[in-house]
Design an enzyme around this catalytic site. Structure first.
Site, short mmCIF file in Angstrom:
data_model
loop_
_atom_site.label_atom_id
_atom_site.label_comp_id
_atom_site.label_asym_id
_atom_site.label_seq_id
_atom_site.Cartn_x
_atom_site.Cartn_y
_atom_site.Cartn_z
N CYS A 12 0.86 -1.19 0.00
CA CYS A 12 0.00 0.00 0.00
C CYS A 12 0.90 1.24 0.00
O CYS A 12 2.11 1.16 0.20
CB CYS A 12 -0.91 0.00 1.23
SG CYS A 12 0.01 0.15 2.77
N HIS A 36 5.71 -7.75 6.96
CA HIS A 36 5.76 -9.19 7.21
C HIS A 36 6.37 -9.91 6.02
O HIS A 36 5.70 -10.71 5.36
CB HIS A 36 4.35 -9.73 7.48
CG HIS A 36 3.74 -9.15 8.70
ND1 HIS A 36 4.25 -9.34 9.97
CD2 HIS A 36 2.66 -8.33 8.87
CE1 HIS A 36 3.51 -8.68 10.85
NE2 HIS A 36 2.55 -8.05 10.21
N CYS A 92 2.35 5.92 8.85
CA CYS A 92 1.49 6.19 7.70
C CYS A 92 0.61 7.41 7.98
O CYS A 92 0.02 7.51 9.06
CB CYS A 92 0.61 4.98 7.42
SG CYS A 92 -0.56 5.27 6.08
N HIS A 120 -3.58 -4.44 18.59
CA HIS A 120 -2.88 -4.08 17.35
C HIS A 120 -2.01 -2.84 17.61
O HIS A 120 -2.46 -1.88 18.22
CB HIS A 120 -3.90 -3.80 16.25
CG HIS A 120 -3.27 -3.73 14.89
ND1 HIS A 120 -2.55 -2.64 14.47
CD2 HIS A 120 -3.25 -4.62 13.87
CE1 HIS A 120 -2.11 -2.86 13.23
NE2 HIS A 120 -2.53 -4.06 12.84
N GLU A 122 -1.14 -0.40 15.82
CA GLU A 122 -1.73 0.85 15.34
C GLU A 122 -2.70 1.42 16.39
O GLU A 122 -2.68 2.61 16.69
CB GLU A 122 -2.47 0.61 14.02
CG GLU A 122 -3.13 1.86 13.49
CD GLU A 122 -4.04 1.60 12.30
OE1 GLU A 122 -3.70 0.79 11.43
OE2 GLU A 122 -5.13 2.22 12.24
N THR A 157 -7.26 1.64 10.62
CA THR A 157 -7.30 1.85 9.16
C THR A 157 -7.60 0.60 8.35
O THR A 157 -8.10 0.69 7.24
CB THR A 157 -5.94 2.41 8.65
OG1 THR A 157 -4.90 1.50 9.02
CG2 THR A 157 -5.65 3.77 9.26
N CYS A 185 -8.75 2.71 5.53
CA CYS A 185 -7.99 2.87 4.30
C CYS A 185 -8.40 1.76 3.35
O CYS A 185 -8.54 0.61 3.75
CB CYS A 185 -6.51 2.76 4.64
SG CYS A 185 -5.51 2.61 3.18
N SER A 213 0.06 -15.76 4.52
CA SER A 213 -0.49 -14.40 4.60
C SER A 213 -1.99 -14.44 4.34
O SER A 213 -2.45 -14.94 3.32
CB SER A 213 0.20 -13.50 3.57
OG SER A 213 -0.69 -12.52 3.10
N ASN A 215 -4.12 -12.02 3.78
CA ASN A 215 -4.65 -11.20 2.68
C ASN A 215 -4.29 -11.80 1.31
O ASN A 215 -5.05 -11.68 0.36
CB ASN A 215 -4.24 -9.73 2.83
CG ASN A 215 -2.92 -9.41 2.19
OD1 ASN A 215 -2.85 -9.24 0.98
ND2 ASN A 215 -1.88 -9.33 3.00
#
Lengths: 273, 273
Positions: A12, A36, A92, A120, A122, A157, A185, A213, A215
């Protein structure tokens, strides 16, 4: 064989930016994994002498530190500042935003709610900007919260807007005034819709990313629904010539932790098949 | 026969307040029907010489005017002020609130959306406080609206929160910052839940209200689901002795346009049966 890249794939905006920042700050230390992907971490180490430490106490005085995309708690930033450490902030901008919003909203008298995973990194960063943060992952967690008349909410996000909406709906019926900051996001979802679009147009889809992973696996699933010949590969040696027999157009996409140079390597190899 | 009144019934807070204001301002004129109940309108006319006019142009200079609960457009208020007319404002405070919010939000740079019926007098009043109001009754009406990054939304006071939520959800996914003001008044729903509760406890339910009143008919339906012997009456002569044979407890509720004195008349009659 024609190779078509998805309109959106891989890193991203925030991760690309952080890697550029890291490359511009050689001989630094990153607090926590930047990404990662072991090969990318090793590349930064080998080419730019960039180390990774997992704990803030491991950082040496007078050293150079890079803050990764997730951001860090306000208290940690103060700690680093007091140690005379050179700080390069690669948080970010999309993560900075909820940090600032939360701080400001609490000042203006709003009860601040953060939608996200309390563990998390973040979220740990965001909540440090609020004196009395409330972090929830579902509306059910709000049932026992004494809500004020004026409430403000932000989201981690990377959360799904549909889950965020459920929490907002609950707040809506239980507050007088609600300020909703849609800080989600779309990067992950952009990769997914681009994969969907591309899978319809090709004979074979190659999804590049870590086999563990989540995703990347999601991209594989999405792709497989529209293109039977969809394969997940981590590197060149995972490619199998047989897959490409009789195929004319090959689509390529990549998970969010896959560096561009890995993608290029694999595309080169595919073109040679 | 024991008679039990619902915990919430009849006039809402705003209407009760407006009637008190009207009684304290005899020899005045109300702009628009204060309430959908002819007997109450006649009582105010007979006892307090309070007239009703439907058009602002019918109001005489130097007269006394009462603004009803719905409020009026800002421009009409200015028109009345310029005509040297004595204004008594009975606008419901719950309606004043969205008026003020809309005015302030537009000043602060938010795009203002009003959820409600564009033809409803209350909405006509609210939207007059905004230079560029957007009035919608469903999310579909927003599909062609160019939304700004910062949006504020209020609701007509009598709308259902579930419908409001649908519009909010759409906005949420299509704006950066959303300010939601839950300006819905629960009065109608309070009468409904009180009717539900009472209908479970009694042998017979009497629902007082206009036979054409939609909120009265809704009370009848709700009541009938829990108490077979539920009847809608407009006045004493609608009562039938036979209904009460063998009954021990009679529940009473009333639609939102039913004055207390009508309810009392009917309760007296029931007690005498």
């Amino acid at each position: 064989l024609q190779v078509k890249l998805a309109d959106s794939y891989g890193f991203c905006f925030g991760v690309k930016r952080a890697i550029n920042i890291a490359q511009d700050s050689p001989n630094s230390t990153i607090l926590g994994s930047l990404i990662h992907n072991t090969r990318e971490i090793n590349r930064l180490k080998d080419n730019f002498n960039i180390d990774t430490v997992s704990n803030i106490n491991e950082i040496q005085e007078n050293s150079s530190i890079i803050i990764r995309t997730h951001g860090i708690p306000k208290q940690d930033l103060e700690y680093l500042n007091n140690k005379n450490i050179k700080i390069t902030d690669a948080t970010c901008p999309y993560v900075k935003k909820p940090q600032k919003i939360c701080e400001e909203m609490e000042k203006e008298g709003y009860q601040v709610i953060i939608f996200g995973d309390i563990k998390h990194p973040e979220v740990k960063g965001i909540k440090s900007y609020v004196e009395e943060p409330i972090v929830v992952i579902s509306k059910e967690e709000l049932y026992n919260v004494k809500l004020k008349d004026k409430v403000a909410i932000v989201s981690q996000t990377t959360k799904d807007i549909r889950d965020f909406t459920k929490v907002v709906d609950y707040l809506l019926t239980n507050t007088q005034e609600l300020r909703v900051f849609n800080t989600i996001c779309n990067a992950t979802f952009d990769n997914q819709s681009a994969a969907k679009k591309l899978a319809k147009e090709v004979d074979i889809m190659i999804i590049i990313g870590g086999k563990n992973s989540s995703n990347t696996k999601q991209l594989l699933e999405i792709s497989r629904e529209l293109c039977d010949d969809s394969y997940l590969v981590e590197d060149c040696k995972d490619l199998d010539k047989e897959w490409f027999r009789g195929k004319e157009v090959c689509g390529v996409t990549a998970g969010a932790s896959t560096p561009d140079w890995v993608i290029e390597e694999i595309i080169d190899k595919i073109k040679k098949i």
